[in-house]
Design a protein around this motif. Structure first.
Motif, PDB file in Angstrom:
ATOM      1  N   PRO A   8     -23.546  -0.494  -5.307  1.00  0.00           N
ATOM      2  CA  PRO A   8     -24.909  -0.879  -4.922  1.00  0.00           C
ATOM      3  C   PRO A   8     -25.884   0.297  -4.912  1.00  0.00           C
ATOM      4  N   ALA A   9     -27.145  -0.044  -5.147  1.00  0.00           N
ATOM      5  CA  ALA A   9     -28.227   0.931  -4.956  1.00  0.00           C
ATOM      6  C   ALA A   9     -28.473   1.018  -3.453  1.00  0.00           C
ATOM      7  N   GLU A  10     -28.710   2.222  -2.967  1.00  0.00           N
ATOM      8  CA  GLU A  10     -28.909   2.425  -1.533  1.00  0.00           C
ATOM      9  C   GLU A  10     -30.324   2.911  -1.250  1.00  0.00           C
ATOM     10  N   LEU A  11     -31.009   2.147  -0.400  1.00  0.00           N
ATOM     11  CA  LEU A  11     -32.334   2.544   0.055  1.00  0.00           C
ATOM     12  C   LEU A  11     -32.176   3.595   1.143  1.00  0.00           C
ATOM     13  N   LYS A  12     -32.651   4.808   0.881  1.00  0.00           N
ATOM     14  CA  LYS A  12     -32.614   5.875   1.873  1.00  0.00           C
ATOM     15  C   LYS A  12     -33.814   5.747   2.816  1.00  0.00           C
ATOM     16  N   MET A  13     -35.018   5.549   2.197  1.00  0.00           N
ATOM     17  CA  MET A  13     -36.224   5.468   3.020  1.00  0.00           C
ATOM     18  C   MET A  13     -37.429   5.192   2.122  1.00  0.00           C
ATOM     19  N   VAL A  14     -38.120   4.072   2.337  1.00  0.00           N
ATOM     20  CA  VAL A  14     -39.393   3.809   1.661  1.00  0.00           C
ATOM     21  C   VAL A  14     -40.289   3.005   2.590  1.00  0.00           C
ATOM     22  N   SER A  15     -41.560   3.103   2.377  1.00  0.00           N
ATOM     23  CA  SER A  15     -42.488   2.192   3.040  1.00  0.00           C
ATOM     24  C   SER A  15     -42.971   1.147   2.036  1.00  0.00           C
ATOM     25  N   TRP A  16     -42.787   1.406   0.746  1.00  0.00           N
ATOM     26  CA  TRP A  16     -43.220   0.508  -0.324  1.00  0.00           C
ATOM     27  C   TRP A  16     -41.967   0.081  -1.081  1.00  0.00           C
ATOM     28  N   LEU A  17     -41.443  -1.117  -0.755  1.00  0.00           N
ATOM     29  CA  LEU A  17     -40.246  -1.632  -1.412  1.00  0.00           C
ATOM     30  C   LEU A  17     -40.661  -2.493  -2.599  1.00  0.00           C
ATOM     31  N   GLU A  18     -40.257  -2.078  -3.787  1.00  0.00           N
ATOM     32  CA  GLU A  18     -40.531  -2.846  -4.999  1.00  0.00           C
ATOM     33  C   GLU A  18     -39.367  -2.646  -5.965  1.00  0.00           C
ATOM     34  N   VAL A  19     -38.597  -3.730  -6.174  1.00  0.00           N
ATOM     35  CA  VAL A  19     -37.457  -3.735  -7.085  1.00  0.00           C
ATOM     36  C   VAL A  19     -37.698  -4.869  -8.070  1.00  0.00           C
ATOM     37  N   THR A  20     -37.745  -4.560  -9.366  1.00  0.00           N
ATOM     38  CA  THR A  20     -38.097  -5.577 -10.352  1.00  0.00           C
ATOM     39  C   THR A  20     -37.102  -5.605 -11.506  1.00  0.00           C
ATOM     40  N   GLY A  21     -37.137  -6.713 -12.228  1.00  0.00           N
ATOM     41  CA  GLY A  21     -36.312  -6.869 -13.414  1.00  0.00           C
ATOM     42  C   GLY A  21     -36.969  -7.837 -14.373  1.00  0.00           C
ATOM     43  N   SER A  22     -36.392  -7.944 -15.561  1.00  0.00           N
ATOM     44  CA  SER A  22     -36.912  -8.907 -16.535  1.00  0.00           C
ATOM     45  C   SER A  22     -35.760  -9.505 -17.319  1.00  0.00           C
ATOM     46  N   PHE A  23     -35.990 -10.714 -17.811  1.00  0.00           N
ATOM     47  CA  PHE A  23     -34.975 -11.506 -18.487  1.00  0.00           C
ATOM     48  C   PHE A  23     -35.622 -12.172 -19.691  1.00  0.00           C
ATOM     49  N   GLU A  24     -35.112 -11.884 -20.878  1.00  0.00           N
ATOM     50  CA  GLU A  24     -35.731 -12.385 -22.109  1.00  0.00           C
ATOM     51  C   GLU A  24     -34.987 -13.563 -22.719  1.00  0.00           C
ATOM     52  N   GLU A  25     -33.925 -14.034 -22.080  1.00  0.00           N
ATOM     53  CA  GLU A  25     -33.095 -15.098 -22.656  1.00  0.00           C
ATOM     54  C   GLU A  25     -33.557 -16.494 -22.253  1.00  0.00           C
ATOM     55  N   THR A  26     -34.802 -16.663 -21.863  1.00  0.00           N
ATOM     56  CA  THR A  26     -35.276 -17.977 -21.426  1.00  0.00           C
ATOM     57  C   THR A  26     -35.473 -18.909 -22.618  1.00  0.00           C
ATOM     58  N   ASP A  71     -42.965 -22.407 -27.352  1.00  0.00           N
ATOM     59  CA  ASP A  71     -42.339 -21.875 -28.564  1.00  0.00           C
ATOM     60  C   ASP A  71     -42.986 -20.601 -29.088  1.00  0.00           C
ATOM     61  N   ASN A  72     -44.293 -20.521 -29.107  1.00  0.00           N
ATOM     62  CA  ASN A  72     -44.980 -19.343 -29.654  1.00  0.00           C
ATOM     63  C   ASN A  72     -45.598 -18.483 -28.557  1.00  0.00           C
ATOM     64  N   GLN A  73     -45.114 -18.630 -27.340  1.00  0.00           N
ATOM     65  CA  GLN A  73     -45.673 -17.887 -26.215  1.00  0.00           C
ATOM     66  C   GLN A  73     -44.665 -16.861 -25.703  1.00  0.00           C
ATOM     67  N   ASP A  74     -45.166 -15.943 -24.904  1.00  0.00           N
ATOM     68  CA  ASP A  74     -44.325 -14.956 -24.238  1.00  0.00           C
ATOM     69  C   ASP A  74     -43.538 -15.682 -23.147  1.00  0.00           C
ATOM     70  N   THR A  75     -42.218 -15.750 -23.273  1.00  0.00           N
ATOM     71  CA  THR A  75     -41.397 -16.457 -22.290  1.00  0.00           C
ATOM     72  C   THR A  75     -40.490 -15.504 -21.505  1.00  0.00           C
ATOM     73  N   LYS A  76     -40.827 -14.230 -21.484  1.00  0.00           N
ATOM     74  CA  LYS A  76     -40.037 -13.257 -20.720  1.00  0.00           C
ATOM     75  C   LYS A  76     -40.214 -13.534 -19.225  1.00  0.00           C
ATOM     76  N   LEU A  77     -39.094 -13.679 -18.529  1.00  0.00           N
ATOM     77  CA  LEU A  77     -39.105 -13.888 -17.086  1.00  0.00           C
ATOM     78  C   LEU A  77     -39.153 -12.526 -16.412  1.00  0.00           C
ATOM     79  N   GLN A  78     -40.149 -12.335 -15.569  1.00  0.00           N
ATOM     80  CA  GLN A  78     -40.285 -11.100 -14.798  1.00  0.00           C
ATOM     81  C   GLN A  78     -40.141 -11.467 -13.326  1.00  0.00           C
ATOM     82  N   PHE A  79     -39.310 -10.727 -12.606  1.00  0.00           N
ATOM     83  CA  PHE A  79     -39.055 -11.077 -11.215  1.00  0.00           C
ATOM     84  C   PHE A  79     -38.978  -9.820 -10.358  1.00  0.00           C
ATOM     85  N   GLY A  80     -39.104 -10.001  -9.045  1.00  0.00           N
ATOM     86  CA  GLY A  80     -39.051  -8.840  -8.171  1.00  0.00           C
ATOM     87  C   GLY A  80     -38.794  -9.176  -6.722  1.00  0.00           C
TER      88      GLY A  80
END
Length: 187
Positions: free
Chosen positions: A51-69, A144-153
């Motif tokens: 696992p990734a370990e959070l040591k210390m932040v005040s601004w938590l932002e973890v994101t990912g993307s998925f192109e297989e939609t 079909d002809n649009q950007d279908t990349k799923l972005q999440f966070g």
């Protein structure tokens, strides 16, 4: 030209399909971590299943993307997390997940209330859990002809409080049960 290292961690984006769970799995190195490039704030392992370990932040932002939609399908999104025994800053913190389809898509938000219920345990849990309900987003059937990349966070950027002790084991994306049922009915 400066060769200064970024204070943010950018993903390798090598997700894997878990056929038993019928989900795409994102290891911590497959996710983006704001402040993740600085070991004072995050430890993001290169090894799988650590696992990734959070040591210390005040601004938590973890994101990912998925192109297989696929157009017309719905997708469930979640994270597997746990907390170290000495985790702080989470009481009442509004942990939120977001997702959108395509760069110009409408962002869907979900507050994760279960985070404070799970803070005491060190065993990994999936969020959102049953008490939160599923977090799902759909791809337009005419995409079909649009950007279908799923972005999440996963976010907590509102309190300004320092947070510690969060462990992110993985994120996952799966085709929702409603999409699977629709596919079976059509067959």
């Amino acid at each position: 030209m400066s060769s200064q290292k970024s204070s943010h961690y950018k993903a390798d984006s090598k997700m894997e399909l878990d056929t038993n769970r019928k989900a795409w799995i994102f290891q911590p190195s497959d996710l983006n971590f704001v402040w993740g490039g600085d070991s004072r704030y995050w430890i993001v392992p290169k090894e799988p299943r650590v696992p990734a370990e959070l040591k210390m932040v005040s601004w938590l932002e973890v994101t990912g993307s998925f192109e297989e939609t696929e157009p017309g399908k719905a997708y469930q999104i979640g994270f597997k997390i746990s907390f170290k025994p000495d985790a702080t800053g989470w009481d009442g913190a509004p942990l939120v997940m977001s997702a959108k389809i395509g760069k110009k898509g409408k962002t869907v938000w979900k507050k994760i209330k279960s985070v404070n219920q799970n803070k005491g345990g060190s065993e990994p849990v999936n969020i959102p859990d049953e008490s939160d309900g599923q977090f799902e987003i759909s791809v337009s059937p005419t995409a079909d002809n649009q950007d279908t990349k799923l972005q999440f966070g996963l976010y907590e950027v509102w309190t300004g409080r320092w947070k510690t002790g969060l462990l992110i084991h993985e994120a996952f994306v799966s085709t929702s049960v409603s999409s699977l049922l629709e596919t079976q009915i059509l067959l």
